[in-house]
Structure formats: structure tokens, C-alpha cells
Motif scaffolding. Sequence first.
Motif, PDB file in Angstrom:
ATOM      1  N   THR A   1       3.751  16.784 -12.884  1.00 18.37           N
ATOM      2  CA  THR A   1       3.821  18.215 -12.544  1.00 18.37           C
ATOM      3  C   THR A   1       5.072  18.856 -13.134  1.00 18.37           C
ATOM      4  OG1 THR A   1       2.633  17.786 -10.477  1.00 18.37           O
ATOM      5  CG2 THR A   1       3.825  19.866 -10.646  1.00 18.37           C
ATOM      6  N   ILE A   2       6.213  18.128 -13.034  1.00 17.03           N
ATOM      7  CA  ILE A   2       7.466  18.664 -13.595  1.00 17.03           C
ATOM      8  C   ILE A   2       7.351  18.810 -15.107  1.00 17.03           C
ATOM      9  CG2 ILE A   2       9.906  18.140 -13.986  1.00 17.03           C
ATOM     10  CD1 ILE A   2       9.923  16.797 -11.229  1.00 17.03           C
ATOM     11  N   ILE A   3       6.772  17.783 -15.773  1.00 16.50           N
ATOM     12  CA  ILE A   3       6.598  17.859 -17.233  1.00 16.50           C
ATOM     13  C   ILE A   3       5.701  19.028 -17.621  1.00 16.50           C
ATOM     14  CG2 ILE A   3       5.629  16.654 -19.222  1.00 16.50           C
ATOM     15  CD1 ILE A   3       6.520  14.027 -17.913  1.00 16.50           C
TER      16      ILE A   3
ATOM     17  N   MET B   1       2.566   9.210  -5.947  1.00 20.38           N
ATOM     18  CA  MET B   1       3.184  10.515  -5.656  1.00 20.38           C
ATOM     19  C   MET B   1       4.295  10.821  -6.661  1.00 20.38           C
ATOM     20  SD  MET B   1       1.571  11.894  -3.180  1.00 20.38           S
ATOM     21  CE  MET B   1       2.721  13.185  -2.752  1.00 20.38           C
ATOM     22  N   ILE B   2       5.094   9.796  -6.996  1.00 20.26           N
ATOM     23  CA  ILE B   2       6.177  10.014  -7.968  1.00 20.26           C
ATOM     24  C   ILE B   2       5.600  10.337  -9.336  1.00 20.26           C
ATOM     25  CG2 ILE B   2       8.054   8.870  -9.214  1.00 20.26           C
ATOM     26  CD1 ILE B   2       8.649   7.329  -6.617  1.00 20.26           C
TER      27      ILE B   2
ATOM     28  N   LEU C   1       0.830  -1.205   0.000  1.00 18.84           N
ATOM     29  CA  LEU C   1       0.000   0.000   0.000  1.00 18.84           C
ATOM     30  C   LEU C   1       0.868   1.259   0.000  1.00 18.84           C
ATOM     31  CD1 LEU C   1      -2.896   1.116   0.124  1.00 18.84           C
ATOM     32  CD2 LEU C   1      -2.716   1.083   2.627  1.00 18.84           C
ATOM     33  N   VAL C   2       1.904   1.256   0.865  1.00 23.32           N
ATOM     34  CA  VAL C   2       2.840   2.396   0.892  1.00 23.32           C
ATOM     35  C   VAL C   2       3.576   2.509  -0.435  1.00 23.32           C
ATOM     36  CG1 VAL C   2       4.939   3.296   1.966  1.00 23.32           C
ATOM     37  CG2 VAL C   2       3.126   2.334   3.392  1.00 23.32           C
ATOM     38  N   LEU C   3       3.954   1.349  -1.013  1.00 20.96           N
ATOM     39  CA  LEU C   3       4.661   1.358  -2.288  1.00 20.96           C
ATOM     40  C   LEU C   3       3.786   1.950  -3.397  1.00 20.96           C
ATOM     41  CD1 LEU C   3       7.373   0.472  -3.500  1.00 20.96           C
ATOM     42  CD2 LEU C   3       6.288  -1.687  -4.126  1.00 20.96           C
ATOM     43  N   ALA C   4       2.490   1.577  -3.422  1.00 18.23           N
ATOM     44  CA  ALA C   4       1.563   2.128  -4.417  1.00 18.23           C
ATOM     45  C   ALA C   4       1.384   3.630  -4.218  1.00 18.23           C
ATOM     46  CB  ALA C   4       0.213   1.403  -4.327  1.00 18.23           C
ATOM     47  N   PHE C   5       1.292   4.056  -2.958  1.00 26.02           N
ATOM     48  CA  PHE C   5       1.148   5.488  -2.670  1.00 26.02           C
ATOM     49  C   PHE C   5       2.377   6.265  -3.159  1.00 26.02           C
ATOM     50  CE2 PHE C   5       1.856   9.078   0.228  1.00 26.02           C
ATOM     51  CZ  PHE C   5       0.701   9.800  -0.019  1.00 26.02           C
TER      52      PHE C   5
END
Length: 236
Positions: A103-105, A96-97, A88-92
Motif C-alpha cells: 500500500t505504501i509503495i 499485514m506487513i 498462525l499469528v506470525l503468518a497473519f
Amino acid sequence: MRTYYINNGNENGGPFTLDELKNQPINKTTLVWYQGMDEWKYAADIVEFKPFFTVVPPPIKRATPAPKVEKKQTSDTILGLKKSYFFLVLAFLAIMITVLVLTIIQNNKKNELDLKNKQTEFGNEQIELQQKESNELRIQQEIQKRIESENNNKRRKDSINNRLIEIKNLLVEDKNQLAEAKNNLADAEDFKLLRSESTKDEQIRLFQNDIENWNKEIDQLENEENRLYLELETIH
């Protein structure tokens, strides 16, 4: 004690003792000379240098037994978290990444668009500035042409007026000469004494030629005068 000189192809070195040569970069093709030798020789050809090139085999290494790896029992936790929580943390983190990358693009595209807009505005300003400079240059050229035209017209007017004054003076002079020639002709026709008929005819013919020449010159001057007056009217 014998001393040696060596040459590695660039420059000579020495003198060295045999012990000192152990610290020098010597190989089999290094040239060596010592007092008493006729010429330089390779180090491999000199007896006392043989130990320098003797290969000593390395000591035999005995294989050590590989350590036994104890099998770990499988656990239901990863990095101290339950597998369900870990994924679950990995999916979150993945979400986020992904959001951060998007957002950067998006920001990069916005910056590129802003840069293109600024470049376009700058290009438009440069074009307007060049157009303005071109218009000013064209206006200056027109003003210069007008000034030159006015100066040329003024010079032409002055030249024409001077020539008209000259023509008027010439006309007065020629008309006086014409009147004098007519008077001479009249006198020649009326004067009868002390002349033969041939002399009289010759004098009359000469005066008639003078009258004809003066009339021609007067006509030419008057034609030129009329032409100059017309030209003067066309000059602004």
C-alpha cells in the motif's frame, strides 16, 4: 619550598609545588624549570619527577567460576501461545506487513505520478505563458516597425513635396531665363548697326549657349520632378 614552571609547547605554567604538579598534565617530554637551573629540561631528566612516570602494575584478578546454566525443558508454547497459534499469528502479521508495504509503495507511486503530472501542467503553463509573451512582443515590434515606417514615409513625403515646390519655383525661374535668352538671341540676330560680323556671331553663339544650358537645366528639373512624383505614388 621549591616551585616549578612547566611548558607543554604552547605556553608556560606555574609556579607549582611538587604536589600541585600531580594534578597537571605532565609527560616525559614536558619542559620544566625552577630557580637555579640554567635552562629548561625534560621532566624525565629531573630526579623528583621520576615517580610521576613509574608504572604500577595492576592487581592480579582471580578467575571466578562460570555460573552453571540449568537446561530448560523444551515447551510446546512460544510467548505463552501454542506453537500452531504462534505461527498462525506470525503468518497473519507477515501478510499485514506485506499489504502495508504494498500500500505504501502504491501510494508513493501515485504521489510521484501526481507530482509528475503537476510538473507537466506547470511546464505547459510556462510554455503557453512564454509563447503569449513572445507573441505580444512580436506584435509590439510589428507595431513599432509600422509606426517607424509611417514616420519615415511621412518624412519622405514631406521632403519630396518640399523638393517639388522648390523644383516648380526653379522651373518658373529657368523658363523665364530661357525666354529672356531667346529674346536676346532674336535681338542679336536682328540688330545690325555698330557691330562687326565677328562680334555679332560671338553674341549669337553666347546666347545660343545660354539657351542650351537653360534647356538642359529645365530638362533635368522636369526629369527629377517626374521621378519624385512616381516615388510619391509608391509611398503608402
